[in-house]
Design a protein around this motif. Structure first.
Motif, PDB file in Angstrom:
ATOM      1  N   LEU A   1      -5.883   0.821  11.188  1.00 37.00           N
ATOM      2  CA  LEU A   1      -5.350   0.319  10.222  1.00 37.00           C
ATOM      3  C   LEU A   1      -4.403  -0.946  10.697  1.00 37.00           C
ATOM      4  CD1 LEU A   1      -4.850  -1.502   7.663  1.00 37.00           C
ATOM      5  CD2 LEU A   1      -3.482   0.852   6.878  1.00 37.00           C
ATOM      6  N   ARG A   2      -3.560  -0.567  11.714  1.00 33.37           N
ATOM      7  CA  ARG A   2      -3.107  -1.697  11.977  1.00 33.37           C
ATOM      8  C   ARG A   2      -3.314  -2.423  13.292  1.00 33.37           C
ATOM      9  NH1 ARG A   2      -0.605  -2.771   7.446  1.00 33.37           N
ATOM     10  NH2 ARG A   2       0.239  -0.790   6.377  1.00 33.37           N
TER      11      ARG A   2
ATOM     12  N   ALA B   1      -2.614   9.996   2.711  1.00 33.01           N
ATOM     13  CA  ALA B   1      -1.680  10.398   1.991  1.00 33.01           C
ATOM     14  C   ALA B   1      -1.859  10.268   1.226  1.00 33.01           C
ATOM     15  CB  ALA B   1      -1.566   8.522   1.539  1.00 33.01           C
TER      16      ALA B   1
ATOM     17  N   PRO C   1       1.465  16.073  12.244  1.00 33.61           N
ATOM     18  CA  PRO C   1       1.826  17.633  11.174  1.00 33.61           C
ATOM     19  C   PRO C   1       2.245  17.250  10.338  1.00 33.61           C
ATOM     20  CG  PRO C   1       3.341  17.209  12.860  1.00 33.61           C
ATOM     21  CD  PRO C   1       2.319  16.156  13.322  1.00 33.61           C
TER      22      PRO C   1
ATOM     23  N   PHE D   1       5.424   7.474  16.635  1.00 33.06           N
ATOM     24  CA  PHE D   1       4.036   8.556  17.155  1.00 33.06           C
ATOM     25  C   PHE D   1       3.423   8.361  18.267  1.00 33.06           C
ATOM     26  CE2 PHE D   1       2.882   8.804  12.957  1.00 33.06           C
ATOM     27  CZ  PHE D   1       3.005   7.606  11.655  1.00 33.06           C
TER      28      PHE D   1
ATOM     29  N   ASP E   1       4.313  20.099   8.649  1.00 34.01           N
ATOM     30  CA  ASP E   1       4.886  20.869   8.476  1.00 34.01           C
ATOM     31  C   ASP E   1       6.222  20.719   8.187  1.00 34.01           C
ATOM     32  OD1 ASP E   1       5.554  19.214  11.425  1.00 34.01           O
ATOM     33  OD2 ASP E   1       7.046  20.993  12.022  1.00 34.01           O
ATOM     34  N   LEU E   2       6.915  19.379   8.123  1.00 37.85           N
ATOM     35  CA  LEU E   2       8.208  18.993   7.643  1.00 37.85           C
ATOM     36  C   LEU E   2       8.030  19.082   5.381  1.00 37.85           C
ATOM     37  CD1 LEU E   2       9.937  16.256   9.887  1.00 37.85           C
ATOM     38  CD2 LEU E   2       9.328  18.637   9.794  1.00 37.85           C
TER      39      LEU E   2
ATOM     40  N   LYS F   1       0.871  -1.260  -0.072  1.00 36.88           N
ATOM     41  CA  LYS F   1       0.446  -0.042   0.080  1.00 36.88           C
ATOM     42  C   LYS F   1       0.776   1.527  -0.075  1.00 36.88           C
ATOM     43  CE  LYS F   1      -1.924   1.588   4.078  1.00 36.88           C
ATOM     44  NZ  LYS F   1      -1.457   2.510   4.500  1.00 36.88           N
ATOM     45  N   ASN F   2       2.037   1.088   1.375  1.00 27.99           N
ATOM     46  CA  ASN F   2       2.977   2.699   0.949  1.00 27.99           C
ATOM     47  C   ASN F   2       3.530   2.695  -0.516  1.00 27.99           C
ATOM     48  OD1 ASN F   2       1.111   2.734   3.065  1.00 27.99           O
ATOM     49  ND2 ASN F   2       2.310   2.865   4.380  1.00 27.99           N
TER      50      ASN F   2
ATOM     51  N   ILE G   1      -3.322   8.234  15.930  1.00 28.00           N
ATOM     52  CA  ILE G   1      -2.348   7.244  16.062  1.00 28.00           C
ATOM     53  C   ILE G   1      -1.849   8.869  16.303  1.00 28.00           C
ATOM     54  CG2 ILE G   1      -2.451   4.963  15.428  1.00 28.00           C
ATOM     55  CD1 ILE G   1      -0.748   6.279  13.226  1.00 28.00           C
TER      56      ILE G   1
ATOM     57  N   LEU H   1       0.233   4.303  -3.147  1.00 25.13           N
ATOM     58  CA  LEU H   1       0.359   5.254  -3.373  1.00 25.13           C
ATOM     59  C   LEU H   1       0.451   6.633  -3.433  1.00 25.13           C
ATOM     60  CD1 LEU H   1      -1.561   4.559   0.451  1.00 25.13           C
ATOM     61  CD2 LEU H   1      -2.635   5.252  -1.164  1.00 25.13           C
TER      62      LEU H   1
ATOM     63  N   VAL I   1       8.483   9.723   6.486  1.00 24.38           N
ATOM     64  CA  VAL I   1       8.008   8.737   5.288  1.00 24.38           C
ATOM     65  C   VAL I   1       7.321   9.425   3.687  1.00 24.38           C
ATOM     66  CG1 VAL I   1       7.401   6.285   4.225  1.00 24.38           C
ATOM     67  CG2 VAL I   1       8.544   6.401   6.461  1.00 24.38           C
ATOM     68  N   THR I   2       6.713  10.014   4.069  1.00 23.20           N
ATOM     69  CA  THR I   2       5.665  10.631   2.908  1.00 23.20           C
ATOM     70  C   THR I   2       6.194  11.989   2.853  1.00 23.20           C
ATOM     71  OG1 THR I   2       4.078  11.370   5.072  1.00 23.20           O
ATOM     72  CG2 THR I   2       3.416   9.480   3.296  1.00 23.20           C
TER      73      THR I   2
ATOM     74  N   ILE J   1      13.108  15.349  11.897  1.00 22.41           N
ATOM     75  CA  ILE J   1      12.669  13.692  12.001  1.00 22.41           C
ATOM     76  C   ILE J   1      13.082  12.990  10.727  1.00 22.41           C
ATOM     77  CG2 ILE J   1      12.464  13.735  14.305  1.00 22.41           C
ATOM     78  CD1 ILE J   1       9.578  14.146  13.400  1.00 22.41           C
ATOM     79  N   LYS J   2      13.272  11.510  10.576  1.00 25.10           N
ATOM     80  CA  LYS J   2      12.484  10.645   9.520  1.00 25.10           C
ATOM     81  C   LYS J   2      10.866  10.985   8.746  1.00 25.10           C
ATOM     82  CE  LYS J   2      16.759   7.820   9.455  1.00 25.10           C
ATOM     83  NZ  LYS J   2      16.921   8.269   8.139  1.00 25.10           N
TER      84      LYS J   2
ATOM     85  N   ARG K   1      -0.113   5.785  20.101  1.00 24.12           N
ATOM     86  CA  ARG K   1      -0.228   4.095  18.884  1.00 24.12           C
ATOM     87  C   ARG K   1       0.017   3.353  19.581  1.00 24.12           C
ATOM     88  NH1 ARG K   1       2.447   3.120  13.261  1.00 24.12           N
ATOM     89  NH2 ARG K   1      -0.161   2.255  12.261  1.00 24.12           N
TER      90      ARG K   1
HETATM   91  C1  EPZ Z   1       4.203   6.722   6.878  1.00 22.52           C
HETATM   92  O1  EPZ Z   1       3.313   7.561   7.183  1.00 22.52           O
HETATM   93  C2  EPZ Z   1       2.868   5.211   6.472  1.00 22.52           C
HETATM   94  N1  EPZ Z   1       1.841   6.186   5.758  1.00 22.52           N
HETATM   95  C3  EPZ Z   1       2.663   5.686   7.890  1.00 22.52           C
HETATM   96  O2  EPZ Z   1       1.913   3.707   7.970  1.00 22.52           O
HETATM   97  C4  EPZ Z   1       3.908   4.483   8.513  1.00 22.52           C
HETATM   98  O3  EPZ Z   1       3.224   3.954  10.289  1.00 22.52           O
HETATM   99  C5  EPZ Z   1       4.109   5.882   8.564  1.00 22.52           C
HETATM  100  O4  EPZ Z   1       5.517   6.334   7.533  1.00 22.52           O
HETATM  101  C6  EPZ Z   1       5.699   5.650  10.049  1.00 22.52           C
HETATM  102  O5  EPZ Z   1       6.782   5.098   8.870  1.00 22.52           O
HETATM  103  C7  EPZ Z   1       2.243   5.885   3.651  1.00 22.52           C
HETATM  104  O6  EPZ Z   1       2.951   5.133   3.956  1.00 22.52           O
HETATM  105  C8  EPZ Z   1       1.347   7.085   3.269  1.00 22.52           C
HETATM  106  P1  EPZ Z   1       5.910   9.743   8.970  1.00 22.52           P
HETATM  107  P2  EPZ Z   1       3.649   9.299   7.450  1.00 22.52           P
HETATM  108  O7  EPZ Z   1       6.173  11.447   8.400  1.00 22.52           O
HETATM  109  O8  EPZ Z   1       4.577   9.303   6.226  1.00 22.52           O
HETATM  110  C9  EPZ Z   1       6.038  13.243  12.199  1.00 22.52           C
HETATM  111  C10 EPZ Z   1      -0.317   2.337   7.593  1.00 22.52           C
HETATM  112  O9  EPZ Z   1      -0.540   1.689   8.713  1.00 22.52           O
HETATM  113  N2  EPZ Z   1       6.212  14.135  11.416  1.00 22.52           N
HETATM  114  O10 EPZ Z   1       7.314   8.832   8.838  1.00 22.52           O
HETATM  115  O11 EPZ Z   1       2.513   9.949   7.639  1.00 22.52           O
HETATM  116  C11 EPZ Z   1       5.290  12.167  12.531  1.00 22.52           C
HETATM  117  O12 EPZ Z   1       4.190  13.145  13.590  1.00 22.52           O
HETATM  118  C12 EPZ Z   1       0.587   4.339   7.564  1.00 22.52           C
HETATM  119  O13 EPZ Z   1      -0.013   2.222   6.414  1.00 22.52           O
HETATM  120  C13 EPZ Z   1       6.304  15.503  11.861  1.00 22.52           C
HETATM  121  O14 EPZ Z   1       6.264  15.809  12.739  1.00 22.52           O
HETATM  122  O15 EPZ Z   1       4.565   8.980   8.613  1.00 22.52           O
HETATM  123  C14 EPZ Z   1       5.846  11.411  12.935  1.00 22.52           C
HETATM  124  O16 EPZ Z   1       5.390  11.208  14.180  1.00 22.52           O
HETATM  125  C15 EPZ Z   1       0.120   4.414   9.497  1.00 22.52           C
HETATM  126  N3  EPZ Z   1       5.844  16.205  10.410  1.00 22.52           N
HETATM  127  C16 EPZ Z   1       6.995  11.507  12.583  1.00 22.52           C
HETATM  128  O17 EPZ Z   1       7.394  12.241  11.764  1.00 22.52           O
HETATM  129  C17 EPZ Z   1       5.478  16.216   9.238  1.00 22.52           C
HETATM  130  O18 EPZ Z   1       5.795  17.137   8.440  1.00 22.52           O
HETATM  131  C18 EPZ Z   1       7.088   9.454  11.034  1.00 22.52           C
HETATM  132  O19 EPZ Z   1       5.956  10.229  10.944  1.00 22.52           O
HETATM  133  C19 EPZ Z   1       5.638  14.851   9.348  1.00 22.52           C
HETATM  134  C20 EPZ Z   1       5.744  13.626  10.341  1.00 22.52           C
END
Ligand code: EPZ
Length: 417
Positions: free
Chosen positions: A370-371, A94, A123, A328, A125-126, A22-23, A119, A26, A164-165, A161-162, A331
């Motif tokens: 979801l999880r 997403a 945000p 998160f 913001d990044l 899925k990830n 969960i 998208l 993904v999206t 911080i890392k 969670r």
């Molecule tokens: C992706 O979400 C996945 N979704 C999530 O899967 C997954 O849990 C997550 O990465 C972590 O691996 C998709 O790929 C569609 P992040 P994402 O940005 O990108 C903080 C599932 O079950 N953050 O890596 O939204 C955030 O709050 C889903 O398939 C900021 O503060 O997660 C979190 O604490 C659930 N500011 C941390 O970073 C931002 O601008 C990691 O989030 C972006 C993120």
């Protein structure tokens, strides 16, 4: 409201095929915004989130052909609208990944802020910071991100911080920016690496995929491409855990073990016997289940998306374990539901202390994300009696035909209205 009814106590035996990730699907769908040519994706999972993304892209003018099998052909040449409405974005966060491609291709975008979810605040913001570093003008107004740019300019962005999206958005935007972009502390998830491979096959110039620093040399335009989506590592690990806790014998097919090395090593510490092959694995759940301490971290460490599922394994292990969620802030919702099924878990901040019990008891429970819904299904597979799981629309977002897959390997699962 649809529910799942599970009669527990049946060992899972046989073979199960894992769907496309899925990830990965998208972001690859949003990448088709960057080109006026056909982008064909194979092994696309049949999921609610994929359907939502199709609706969003088609609302912009994207032409999408769904072939009879698991392929999508997308063509962005006729895109007119650069708008992603709140009612679509709120159902699937997403959707935020249309922002970077729209800005890079058309210089404008109006995308709803996704809002929080169960969960966490989650945000964006990044995403915004990174796009501003590439020269975008971004304003937040009435819950929407209003973004514009003459032409994005290559720059350096260091993720604090890392994300993904967040990495996906900046990576896609950088492919059409003028000059070189360096993305530091980039997400290394396989789904992002695979997105980069798609972009490169479209004509992008990306180096360092899978590493902490990704370099992109902007190009004038991108062409068409065709790619097969990687297997869903989260679904695969969910099935491994199902085989172990039901004391079954499962062959899990269509996987890439290289994408889940650390989870496999961790699960081996629970005493499970796993035999790994090139694109499949065999799990024998007959051994005693030992508790496993772990904390979630970005790839290649233990993914947050399997934390709830691993907690079910710990809930019936022979001993105590500690689970720490570092990604998160909220969670652990599944913990409350698991406790209603007899699990012995104490939450202390972002750590859950689990004391294994001999068995779980069936109960009516409710999915929250979801999880977590996958974890409740795992618990239902081993609980005495009939477990009824409500709000399983969460499940349909990320697992393709899960009850069919489980029924085919011996589970007593059915969907009721
Ligand atoms: C992706 O979400 C996945 N979704 C999530 O899967 C997954 O849990 C997550 O990465 C972590 O691996 C998709 O790929 C569609 P992040 P994402 O940005 O990108 C903080 C599932 O079950 N953050 O890596 O939204 C955030 O709050 C889903 O398939 C900021 O503060 O997660 C979190 O604490 C659930 N500011 C941390 O970073 C931002 O601008 C990691 O989030 C972006 C993120």
């Amino acid at each position: 409201m649809k529910k799942l009814v599970i009669n527990g106590g049946y060992p899972l035996k046989g073979a199960v095929k894992i769907s496309g990730a899925k990830n990965a699907a998208l972001p690859m769908m949003t990448a088709s915004i960057l080109s006026d040519h056909d982008i064909t994706l194979h092994n696309v999972p049949e999921l609610a989130d994929v359907r939502t993304m199709m609706t969003l892209l088609e609302s912009m003018g994207m032409r999408i052909n769904k072939n009879h099998d698991d392929s999508l052909k997308l063509n962005g040449a006729q895109i007119e609208s650069k708008f992603a409405s709140y009612d679509l974005v709120k159902t699937m966060r997403a959707s935020i990944m249309v922002l970077g491609p729209l800005l890079a291709k058309y210089g404008e975008a109006k995308v709803s802020l996704p809002g929080g979810c169960a969960i966490g605040a989650r945000p964006v913001d990044l995403h915004i910071q990174g796009l501003e570093k590439l020269g975008a003008n971004i304003e937040i107004k009435d819950g929407y991100i209003l973004a514009s740019a003459e032409r994005l300019k290559g720059s350096m962005y260091h993720f604090p911080i890392k994300s993904v999206t967040g990495t996906a958005n900046i990576l896609m935007a950088a492919t059409l920016a003028e000059g070189e972009t360096k993305i530091h502390n980039a997400a290394c998830e396989p789904e992002i690496t695979h997105l980069g491979e798609l972009l490169n096959s479209m004509g992008a110039k990306i180096k360092g995929l899978g590493k902490e620093c990704i370099t992109v040399e902007g190009v004038e335009n991108l062409g068409g491409a065709e790619i097969k989506i990687i297997p869903d590592r989260i679904e695969a690990i969910t099935m491994i855990i199902a085989g172990i806790i039901t004391r079954g014998e499962l062959t899990i097919q269509n996987i890439n073990p290289l994408h889940m090395r650390q989870p496999i090593e961790l699960i081996r510490q629970s005493g499970a016997r796993l035999e790994i092959f090139e694109d499949s694995l065999f799990v024998d759940g007959s051994n005693e289940i030992l508790p496993i301490d772990f904390e979630t971290q970005p790839y290649p460490a233990i993914p947050t998306d399997i934390q709830a599922q691993l907690m079910v394994l710990n809930a019936i292990a022979e001993g105590d374990s500690k689970v720490t969620e570092t990604i998160f802030e909220n969670r652990f919702m599944h913990v409350l539901e698991l406790k209603r099924m007899g699990a012995n878990i104490r939450i202390a901040g972002n750590t859950a202390e689990v004391r294994g019990v001999s068995r779980l008891n069936s109960a009516p429970v409710m999915a929250t994300d979801l999880r977590a819904s996958a974890a409740l299904i795992l618990a239902g597979l081993i609980a005495d009696g009939e477990t009824i799981i409500d709000r399983i629309y969460h499940l349909d977002r990320g697992y393709e035909n899960l009850e069919e897959k489980l029924s085919n390997i011996g589970a007593k699962v059915q969907r009721i209205d």
